[in-house]
Write a protein that holds these residues in place. Structure first.
Motif, PDB file in Angstrom:
ATOM      1  N   ARG A   1       0.961  -1.196  -0.011  1.00 39.51           N
ATOM      2  CA  ARG A   1      -0.216  -0.003  -0.006  1.00 39.51           C
ATOM      3  C   ARG A   1       0.824   1.415  -0.031  1.00 39.51           C
ATOM      4  O   ARG A   1       1.912   1.020   0.509  1.00 39.51           O
ATOM      5  CB  ARG A   1      -0.866   0.146   1.170  1.00 39.51           C
ATOM      6  CG  ARG A   1      -2.210  -0.788   1.226  1.00 39.51           C
ATOM      7  CD  ARG A   1      -2.889  -0.824   2.548  1.00 39.51           C
ATOM      8  NE  ARG A   1      -3.762  -2.125   2.786  1.00 39.51           N
ATOM      9  CZ  ARG A   1      -4.540  -2.379   1.878  1.00 39.51           C
ATOM     10  NH1 ARG A   1      -4.894  -1.745   0.788  1.00 39.51           N
ATOM     11  NH2 ARG A   1      -5.379  -3.343   2.266  1.00 39.51           N
ATOM     12  N   ALA A   2       0.339   2.441  -0.618  1.00 41.45           N
ATOM     13  CA  ALA A   2       1.079   3.491  -0.589  1.00 41.45           C
ATOM     14  C   ALA A   2       1.387   4.041   0.680  1.00 41.45           C
ATOM     15  O   ALA A   2       0.271   4.320   1.388  1.00 41.45           O
ATOM     16  CB  ALA A   2       0.337   4.580  -1.412  1.00 41.45           C
ATOM     17  N   PRO A   3       2.733   4.341   1.172  1.00 42.16           N
ATOM     18  CA  PRO A   3       2.837   4.756   2.736  1.00 42.16           C
ATOM     19  C   PRO A   3       2.184   6.488   2.779  1.00 42.16           C
ATOM     20  O   PRO A   3       2.138   6.869   1.991  1.00 42.16           O
ATOM     21  CB  PRO A   3       4.329   4.895   2.558  1.00 42.16           C
ATOM     22  CG  PRO A   3       4.701   4.098   1.541  1.00 42.16           C
ATOM     23  CD  PRO A   3       3.899   3.880   0.574  1.00 42.16           C
ATOM     24  N   GLU A   4       1.692   6.596   3.906  1.00 44.87           N
ATOM     25  CA  GLU A   4       1.205   7.712   4.097  1.00 44.87           C
ATOM     26  C   GLU A   4       2.199   8.970   3.836  1.00 44.87           C
ATOM     27  O   GLU A   4       1.779   9.978   3.171  1.00 44.87           O
ATOM     28  CB  GLU A   4       0.757   8.021   5.834  1.00 44.87           C
ATOM     29  CG  GLU A   4      -0.762   7.549   5.895  1.00 44.87           C
ATOM     30  CD  GLU A   4      -1.852   8.247   4.875  1.00 44.87           C
ATOM     31  OE1 GLU A   4      -1.731   9.522   4.858  1.00 44.87           O
ATOM     32  OE2 GLU A   4      -2.484   7.753   4.506  1.00 44.87           O
ATOM     33  N   ALA A   5       3.334   8.748   4.135  1.00 45.08           N
ATOM     34  CA  ALA A   5       4.317   9.891   3.727  1.00 45.08           C
ATOM     35  C   ALA A   5       4.313  10.138   2.241  1.00 45.08           C
ATOM     36  O   ALA A   5       4.478  11.190   1.997  1.00 45.08           O
ATOM     37  CB  ALA A   5       5.626   9.413   4.227  1.00 45.08           C
ATOM     38  N   LEU A   6       4.070   8.996   1.404  1.00 42.58           N
ATOM     39  CA  LEU A   6       3.966   9.254   0.071  1.00 42.58           C
ATOM     40  C   LEU A   6       2.874   9.891  -0.356  1.00 42.58           C
ATOM     41  O   LEU A   6       2.874  10.906  -1.191  1.00 42.58           O
ATOM     42  CB  LEU A   6       3.980   7.910  -0.696  1.00 42.58           C
ATOM     43  CG  LEU A   6       4.012   7.924  -2.106  1.00 42.58           C
ATOM     44  CD1 LEU A   6       5.172   8.717  -2.849  1.00 42.58           C
ATOM     45  CD2 LEU A   6       3.939   6.622  -2.894  1.00 42.58           C
ATOM     46  N   ARG A   7       1.694   9.494   0.159  1.00 39.82           N
ATOM     47  CA  ARG A   7       0.488  10.471  -0.041  1.00 39.82           C
ATOM     48  C   ARG A   7       0.609  11.813   0.349  1.00 39.82           C
ATOM     49  O   ARG A   7       0.282  12.632  -0.705  1.00 39.82           O
ATOM     50  CB  ARG A   7      -0.667   9.915   0.862  1.00 39.82           C
ATOM     51  CG  ARG A   7      -1.256   8.666   0.409  1.00 39.82           C
ATOM     52  CD  ARG A   7      -2.440   8.302   1.075  1.00 39.82           C
ATOM     53  NE  ARG A   7      -2.743   6.951   1.044  1.00 39.82           N
ATOM     54  CZ  ARG A   7      -3.524   6.459  -0.084  1.00 39.82           C
ATOM     55  NH1 ARG A   7      -3.869   7.328  -0.946  1.00 39.82           N
ATOM     56  NH2 ARG A   7      -3.648   5.059  -0.592  1.00 39.82           N
ATOM     57  N   SER A   8       1.412  12.043   1.242  1.00 39.41           N
ATOM     58  CA  SER A   8       1.304  13.825   1.654  1.00 39.41           C
ATOM     59  C   SER A   8       2.421  14.209   0.589  1.00 39.41           C
ATOM     60  O   SER A   8       2.334  15.364   0.456  1.00 39.41           O
ATOM     61  CB  SER A   8       1.822  13.951   3.067  1.00 39.41           C
ATOM     62  OG  SER A   8       2.219  12.818   3.890  1.00 39.41           O
ATOM     63  N   ARG A   9       3.716  13.480   0.478  1.00 36.03           N
ATOM     64  CA  ARG A   9       4.407  14.283  -0.524  1.00 36.03           C
ATOM     65  C   ARG A   9       3.762  14.552  -1.872  1.00 36.03           C
ATOM     66  O   ARG A   9       4.147  15.516  -2.572  1.00 36.03           O
ATOM     67  CB  ARG A   9       5.585  13.085  -0.694  1.00 36.03           C
ATOM     68  CG  ARG A   9       6.721  13.372  -0.228  1.00 36.03           C
ATOM     69  CD  ARG A   9       7.734  12.274  -0.210  1.00 36.03           C
ATOM     70  NE  ARG A   9       8.124  11.926  -1.567  1.00 36.03           N
ATOM     71  CZ  ARG A   9       9.003  10.680  -1.830  1.00 36.03           C
ATOM     72  NH1 ARG A   9       8.943   9.816  -0.910  1.00 36.03           N
ATOM     73  NH2 ARG A   9       9.262  10.308  -3.078  1.00 36.03           N
ATOM     74  N   ILE A  10       2.852  13.581  -2.466  1.00 38.47           N
ATOM     75  CA  ILE A  10       2.306  13.768  -3.418  1.00 38.47           C
ATOM     76  C   ILE A  10       1.280  14.925  -3.603  1.00 38.47           C
ATOM     77  O   ILE A  10       1.307  15.671  -4.545  1.00 38.47           O
ATOM     78  CB  ILE A  10       1.429  12.325  -3.754  1.00 38.47           C
ATOM     79  CG1 ILE A  10       2.613  11.401  -4.480  1.00 38.47           C
ATOM     80  CG2 ILE A  10       0.567  12.711  -5.146  1.00 38.47           C
ATOM     81  CD1 ILE A  10       1.980  10.061  -4.911  1.00 38.47           C
ATOM     82  N   ARG A  11       0.624  14.919  -2.379  1.00 37.60           N
ATOM     83  CA  ARG A  11      -0.331  16.296  -2.383  1.00 37.60           C
ATOM     84  C   ARG A  11       0.476  17.656  -2.489  1.00 37.60           C
ATOM     85  O   ARG A  11       0.194  18.427  -3.054  1.00 37.60           O
ATOM     86  CB  ARG A  11      -1.038  16.104  -1.247  1.00 37.60           C
ATOM     87  CG  ARG A  11      -2.167  15.086  -0.997  1.00 37.60           C
ATOM     88  CD  ARG A  11      -2.795  15.026   0.243  1.00 37.60           C
ATOM     89  NE  ARG A  11      -3.751  13.955   0.278  1.00 37.60           N
ATOM     90  CZ  ARG A  11      -4.974  13.600  -0.413  1.00 37.60           C
ATOM     91  NH1 ARG A  11      -5.451  14.673  -1.120  1.00 37.60           N
ATOM     92  NH2 ARG A  11      -5.684  12.519  -0.293  1.00 37.60           N
ATOM     93  N   PHE A  12       1.522  17.435  -1.675  1.00 35.23           N
ATOM     94  CA  PHE A  12       2.352  18.741  -1.930  1.00 35.23           C
ATOM     95  C   PHE A  12       3.018  18.963  -3.364  1.00 35.23           C
ATOM     96  O   PHE A  12       2.819  20.179  -3.827  1.00 35.23           O
ATOM     97  CB  PHE A  12       3.568  18.608  -0.832  1.00 35.23           C
ATOM     98  CG  PHE A  12       3.426  19.366   0.503  1.00 35.23           C
ATOM     99  CD1 PHE A  12       3.295  20.560   0.729  1.00 35.23           C
ATOM    100  CD2 PHE A  12       2.796  18.390   1.375  1.00 35.23           C
ATOM    101  CE1 PHE A  12       3.200  21.108   1.894  1.00 35.23           C
ATOM    102  CE2 PHE A  12       2.612  18.892   2.626  1.00 35.23           C
ATOM    103  CZ  PHE A  12       2.784  20.537   2.981  1.00 35.23           C
TER     104      PHE A  12
END
Lengths: 253, 184
Positions: free
Chosen positions: A59-70
């Motif tokens: 699963r995509a790690p949470e940190a990656l999700r926030s990186r992507i949003r930024f």
């Protein structure tokens, strides 16, 4: 009835459910009665089950999700027609500052301070860069006795590095950014999956004491003694306010 | 104002594409075989998708994203680990069952058998050459149909089928230790 050599080339498609109804029925009938093809199909099914059972679920790690949003925000800024001709984030951040000031009916006085505009823009720029470049910290430690001395000799100001894990803001480390041509220390904290960069500069002439909030990130500023603190994050503005409270309590005491 | 339009575009993108982030990450993870690399690839791919979002038409967002993630994975591998993308190159330009395909199948066998640590099926899958690995992952783990797999990988359905067959044959021989295959 189909012959074995007619059946074999279609076995994969059969177990994958890719055959049309007529063919499927023909194959099923053959498989039910054939001592060779039946087990062959069963072995293929078993392989599938074994693969599914043994394969880890990624699963995509949470940190990656926030990186992507930024990153998407930065991307949007770069491609927005209004900002295209300007030097990227700086102009974008500045335009947001203007928008905030206008949008809130003049309760924010920040647009009057050209210099603060520029600083705010550069800080947000730095904050985003730190998230995008997998370069969050130069010194990674939750130990203030490691982080604080690291800055000595590297920058003009000595940032008060305190771990606030007990208050829900663990210290992750420190980083040195270059802002306005000068090295600026940044303390890096986490709030759950959010990153908070606290940039430490000489105190501003005015204590702006506000939180800017647009497009999901916030920038909060306060002065303490002769230092000015700028906290940038995608955490909720209320959380940044909470951060300021516990940070001030821990550093002034 | 421009940023309002931009924000609208972004939130539409986020609601269409981000639900498939796990699927995209899983594919990148299987192709790069590494957490950090997969994260880099996915971030790059999502930004690329965002740039091309105007070309996206209502349809299968998952396949669309997977296609971009896959392409980004390969170009990342070519840049950073070119050896990982070599094995099936021989297949290019050949019809199915041509010399290239035979060569590639032979390589796969040798590859799987040369490793003594392959006691687990997921490790075997990971050891497959990328073009075979991806069809297995897309079919068995992402549960895509042949047409969707063809769409994601950019090869004809016939090629999807033969690769799937070859991958399964290789896995079965290495996993079950018995020679049950016919065609290759």
């Amino acid at each position: 009835m189909m012959r074995c050599d007619e059946v074999r080339p279609h076995l994969d498609a059969y177990i994958d459910g890719e055959l049309a109804e007529v063919e499927r029925t023909l194959l099923r009938d053959h498989l039910a009665g054939c001592p060779e093809c039946g087990p062959e199909a069963a072995a293929l099914e078993r392989l599938r089950n074994d693969i599914r059972l043994s394969a880890p679920i990624y699963r995509a790690p949470e940190a990656l999700r926030s990186r992507i949003r930024f990153a998407l925000r930065a991307e949007g800024a770069a491609s927005a027609p209004a900002a295209r001709a300007a030097p990227g984030w700086l102009a974008y951040a500045a335009s947001i500052l203007v928008a905030v000031a206008v949008g809130s009916g003049g309760t924010l006085l920040v647009t009057g301070e050209r210099q603060e505009d520029t600083i705010a823009g550069e800080l947000i720029d730095s904050h985003l860069r730190s998230l995008l470049a997998s370069h969050l910290t130069d010194v990674a430690s939750s130990d203030q006795h490691t982080v604080k001395p690291w800055f000595a000799g590297r920058s003009d100001v000595a940032p008060p590095a305190v771990d606030l894990a007990g208050e829900g803001f663990p210290l992750v480390g420190g980083r040195l950014d270059v802002i306005g041509g000068k090295p600026v220390p940044a303390l890096v904290y986490r709030r759950r999956e959010h990153v908070i960069n606290v940039f430490v500069l000489p105190a501003s002439r005015v204590d702006l004491g506000f939180t800017l909030s647009r497009h999901g990130y916030s920038l909060r500023h306060w002065n303490e003694g002769d230092l000015g603190f700028w906290a940038a994050s995608d955490a909720a503005p209320s959380e940044l306010a909470e951060f300021e409270r516990v940070f001030r309590a821990a550093t002034s005491g | 104002m421009a940023w309002i339009a931009e924000r609208r575009r972004r939130s539409r993108f986020e609601s269409v594409v981000l639900p498939h982030l796990d699927a995209g990450y899983a594919l990148a993870r299987w192709l790069t075989r590494n957490d950090a690399d997969a994260a880099d690839v996915v971030q790059e791919a999502v930004l690329r998708a965002y740039r091309y979002f105007d070309t996206y038409r209502e349809g299968d967002a998952k396949s669309w994203l997977l296609r971009i993630v896959r392409r980004t994975s390969y170009s990342w591998l070519e840049r950073n680990r070119p050896a990982d993308v070599v094995p099936l190159d021989a297949e290019a330009g050949h019809e199915e069952g041509g010399t290239g395909a035979l060569l590639a199948a032979g390589n796969t066998e040798a590859l799987l058998q040369s490793r003594s640590d392959l006691r687990r099926l997921d490790v075997l899958v990971e050891a497959l050459p990328a073009p075979l690995r991806e069809v297995i992952v897309l079919r068995e783990l992402h549960e895509l149909g042949y047409r969707e797999i063809a769409e994601v990988t950019g090869v004809p359905i016939g090629t999807v089928m033969s690769r799937l067959h070859r991958a399964r044959s290789a896995l079965r021989r290495a996993w079950l230790g018995k020679d049950t295959d016919d065609a290759v």
